[in-house]
Motif scaffolding. Structure first.
Motif, PDB file in Angstrom:
ATOM      1  N   PRO A 130       5.277   1.710 -13.542  1.00 44.38           N
ATOM      2  CA  PRO A 130       5.099   0.324 -13.435  1.00 44.38           C
ATOM      3  C   PRO A 130       5.705  -0.263 -12.338  1.00 44.38           C
ATOM      4  O   PRO A 130       4.950  -1.345 -11.647  1.00 44.38           O
ATOM      5  CB  PRO A 130       5.351  -0.216 -14.815  1.00 44.38           C
ATOM      6  CG  PRO A 130       5.305   0.967 -15.783  1.00 44.38           C
ATOM      7  CD  PRO A 130       5.993   1.892 -14.687  1.00 44.38           C
ATOM      8  N   LEU A 131       6.949  -0.389 -12.240  1.00 41.73           N
ATOM      9  CA  LEU A 131       7.818  -1.041 -11.148  1.00 41.73           C
ATOM     10  C   LEU A 131       7.387  -0.728  -9.589  1.00 41.73           C
ATOM     11  O   LEU A 131       7.265  -1.425  -8.778  1.00 41.73           O
ATOM     12  CB  LEU A 131       9.100  -1.108 -11.313  1.00 41.73           C
ATOM     13  CG  LEU A 131       9.633  -1.757 -12.765  1.00 41.73           C
ATOM     14  CD1 LEU A 131      11.142  -1.350 -12.764  1.00 41.73           C
ATOM     15  CD2 LEU A 131       9.345  -3.028 -12.770  1.00 41.73           C
ATOM     16  N   GLN A 132       7.234   0.819  -9.509  1.00 48.46           N
ATOM     17  CA  GLN A 132       6.722   0.871  -8.304  1.00 48.46           C
ATOM     18  C   GLN A 132       5.381   0.541  -7.922  1.00 48.46           C
ATOM     19  O   GLN A 132       4.976   0.211  -6.765  1.00 48.46           O
ATOM     20  CB  GLN A 132       6.685   2.562  -7.952  1.00 48.46           C
ATOM     21  CG  GLN A 132       6.513   3.230  -6.612  1.00 48.46           C
ATOM     22  CD  GLN A 132       7.720   2.813  -5.875  1.00 48.46           C
ATOM     23  OE1 GLN A 132       9.022   2.946  -6.432  1.00 48.46           O
ATOM     24  NE2 GLN A 132       7.482   2.377  -4.571  1.00 48.46           N
ATOM     25  N   ARG A 133       4.513   0.483  -9.012  1.00 49.18           N
ATOM     26  CA  ARG A 133       3.091  -0.075  -8.668  1.00 49.18           C
ATOM     27  C   ARG A 133       3.041  -1.519  -8.128  1.00 49.18           C
ATOM     28  O   ARG A 133       2.474  -1.922  -7.360  1.00 49.18           O
ATOM     29  CB  ARG A 133       2.488   0.061  -9.957  1.00 49.18           C
ATOM     30  CG  ARG A 133       0.789  -0.377  -9.826  1.00 49.18           C
ATOM     31  CD  ARG A 133       0.198   0.012 -11.159  1.00 49.18           C
ATOM     32  NE  ARG A 133      -1.012  -0.799 -11.237  1.00 49.18           N
ATOM     33  CZ  ARG A 133      -1.439  -1.815 -12.152  1.00 49.18           C
ATOM     34  NH1 ARG A 133      -0.562  -2.232 -12.829  1.00 49.18           N
ATOM     35  NH2 ARG A 133      -2.874  -2.385 -12.061  1.00 49.18           N
ATOM     36  N   LEU A 134       4.140  -2.072  -8.845  1.00 51.42           N
ATOM     37  CA  LEU A 134       4.376  -3.661  -8.327  1.00 51.42           C
ATOM     38  C   LEU A 134       4.637  -3.770  -6.973  1.00 51.42           C
ATOM     39  O   LEU A 134       4.228  -4.563  -6.395  1.00 51.42           O
ATOM     40  CB  LEU A 134       5.267  -4.272  -9.316  1.00 51.42           C
ATOM     41  CG  LEU A 134       4.657  -4.536 -10.813  1.00 51.42           C
ATOM     42  CD1 LEU A 134       6.007  -5.379 -11.307  1.00 51.42           C
ATOM     43  CD2 LEU A 134       3.208  -5.369 -10.682  1.00 51.42           C
TER      44      LEU A 134
END
Length: 503
Positions: A310-314
């Motif tokens: 999720p954080l890498q996607r952001l």
């Protein structure tokens, strides 16, 4: 010859002249143009002039004086009614006759003079008329020439404007073509060649099934249960249904959605698409339109979901939508300006070295920092948790909200981190070996960082710890459902920042 004979002859000539004039006028009454009138006048003038000369030559003054010698003697037998005049009266009569003749001659001369004057005036008038006509003709010619010149200039001006418009249109097309080419270059496809074996296929299948089981187990956890329920009907309209291959896919932006959409477009021979791959794939493979159609989806349909950390996607969404150079009217440019205006980066008041984006965008006046972007994301997702239902862009909408994994049963869960292997399995699983290829479309770099690890280190080191913890809590269902941990990103925070927050 006596004056009487001369007078008779002159009178006859006058009468003849008048008759000739009348005949001439009568003969030419239907053709009384300018030249005809002048001809008749000249004829009358000639006859009258001859008559006047005869009268003048036959009635001289001395002949009138000696006229008494020829007068007959007085006859006393005449009655009073036939009284004959004396010589003095005859003389007076002759004088009066001469006066009358002179008067007639003068009148005739005046008439002739007037006629000449009239003719001269007519000629002058005609000359003036001709000159006026010539002037008018010259004026008309000049006006026509000027008008033609003006029309020619106006035509040239219109041609120039039309040419300028065409040039501007051509430049716009060229610019648009460059933008399209830039969009095309934005995607960099990396081809992967694997010697696939059945043993590898079995191994990957077990792992993908295990991930699906983890989703089923995570849906029963308390943290996920507390999350707001997604709109399932909206999710169903977002799906891609490939009936021929018997699978249903939920596209997730910034999670290999472009890569997999390209392979689906290859199934139908669509190789001209250079952007909006997910939308075009949905046109070729539309989802069920109604709930009834959804219930009639075959039981053997395989449901597929591809996710990433999720954080890498952001971070991927930030680098693409906030740092990428776009047209001035692009909706993400407007969003960038709104973020810069609405959110203040706390690091901007302390140091400038940590706020630089290292962006390659020429216009950086409206580019938000990664912290400002996360503040925007936090408010969007938090509005769902608090019931305000603020619209969330699909590029950072949580998985549990975008694809409803707890309401819809997904059989295969692929990860971007292992997508080279996972995609090869999917190609063989759905018998797409002849059309699809194992590629991975990477977004072009819009900053100075080539590697993902280096960019991750740079951007997350700027984020305040409190903000990052808030983001993790808002996306916690995604961490639980798909077995991701935020620990490695928390380690990227500076030690100074951590110690400050602890005190």
């Amino acid at each position: 010859m006596s004056w009487r004979e001369s007078g008779k002859k002159g009178l006859i000539i006058l009468v003849v002249a008048c008759i000739v004039c009348l005949v001439s006028i009568h003969t030419n009454r239907y053709e009384l143009s300018g030249p005809s009138v002048r001809k008749v006048i000249h004829q009358a003038q000639s006859y009258l002039w001859k008559a006047g000369n005869v009268i003048h030559s036959s009635q001289s003054y001395w002949e009138l004086v000696n006229v008494t010698e020829e007068l007959p003697t007085r006859d006393d037998n005449l009655s009073p009614g036939h009284y004959r005049s004396d010589p003095a009266d005859v003389y007076n009569d002759q004088i009066n006759t001469e006066k009358d003749t002179n008067t007639n001659l003068n009148n005739t001369t005046e008439k002739d003079t007037n006629t000449n004057l009239n003719n001269t005036t007519g000629k002058d008038t005609n000359t003036n008329i001709n000159n006026t006509k010539e002037k008018d003709t010259n004026t008309n010619l000049n006006n026509t020439t000027e008008k033609t010149a003006n029309e020619h200039n106006e035509t040239n001006s219109k041609k120039k404007k039309k040419q300028a418009k065409q040039n501007k249109k051509a430049q716009g097309k060229e610019k648009k073509k460059k933008m399209r080419y830039r969009d095309y270059q934005y995607q960099r496809d990396h081809f992967n060649e694997l010697n696939w074996t059945q043993a590898m296929s079995d191994k990957v299948q077990k792992e993908l099934n295990k991930r699906a089981e983890g989703v089923e187990a995570g849906c029963s956890s308390l943290e996920v249960q507390r999350a707001p329920k997604p709109n399932v009907m909206y999710v169903e309209r977002h799906l891609v249904h490939v009936k021929e291959k018997k699978f249903m896919w939920c596209p997730v932006h910034k999670a290999a959605s472009t890569t997999w959409a390209k392979n689906l477009l290859r199934l139908v021979g669509d190789t001209n698409t250079i952007n909006n791959y997910q939308g075009n794939a949905r046109k070729h493979f539309p989802p069920p339109q109604t709930s009834r159609d959804m219930h009639h989806v075959p039981k053997d349909t395989t449901w597929l979901l591809i996710v990433r950390h999720p954080l890498q996607r952001l971070l991927s969404a930030y680098r693409d939508k906030m740092l990428r150079e776009r047209k001035s009217r692009d909706r993400f440019v407007q969003m960038q300006k709104q973020i810069v205006t609405a959110y203040q980066d706390p690091n901007q008041t302390t140091t400038t070295t940590t706020t630089t984006n290292n962006t390659l965008n020429a216009n950086t006046s409206h580019v938000p920092t990664f912290t400002q972007f996360l503040l925007k994301v936090k408010d969007d997702v938090e509005s769902v948790w608090t019931g305000r239902k603020r619209p969330i862009n699909q590029h950072w909408s949580p998985y549990w909200l975008l694809c409803a994994p707890c309401q819809l049963h997904y059989h295969l869960i692929a990860h971007v981190e292992t997508f080279t292997r996972d995609q090869e399995y999917l190609i063989h699983r759905f018998h797409m070996e002849d059309q699809a290829v194992n590629i991975h479309s990477h977004a072009s770099n819009f900053d100075s960082y080539e590697g993902t690890d280096e960019a991750t280190q740079h951007y997350f080191s700027q984020v305040p710890k409190e903000l990052l913890n808030q983001i993790i809590q808002l996306y916690l269902p995604d961490f639980i459902l798909f077995d991701y941990s935020p620990d490695e990103y928390l380690k990227l925070l500076p030690s100074v920042q951590s110690s400050t927050n602890e005190h």
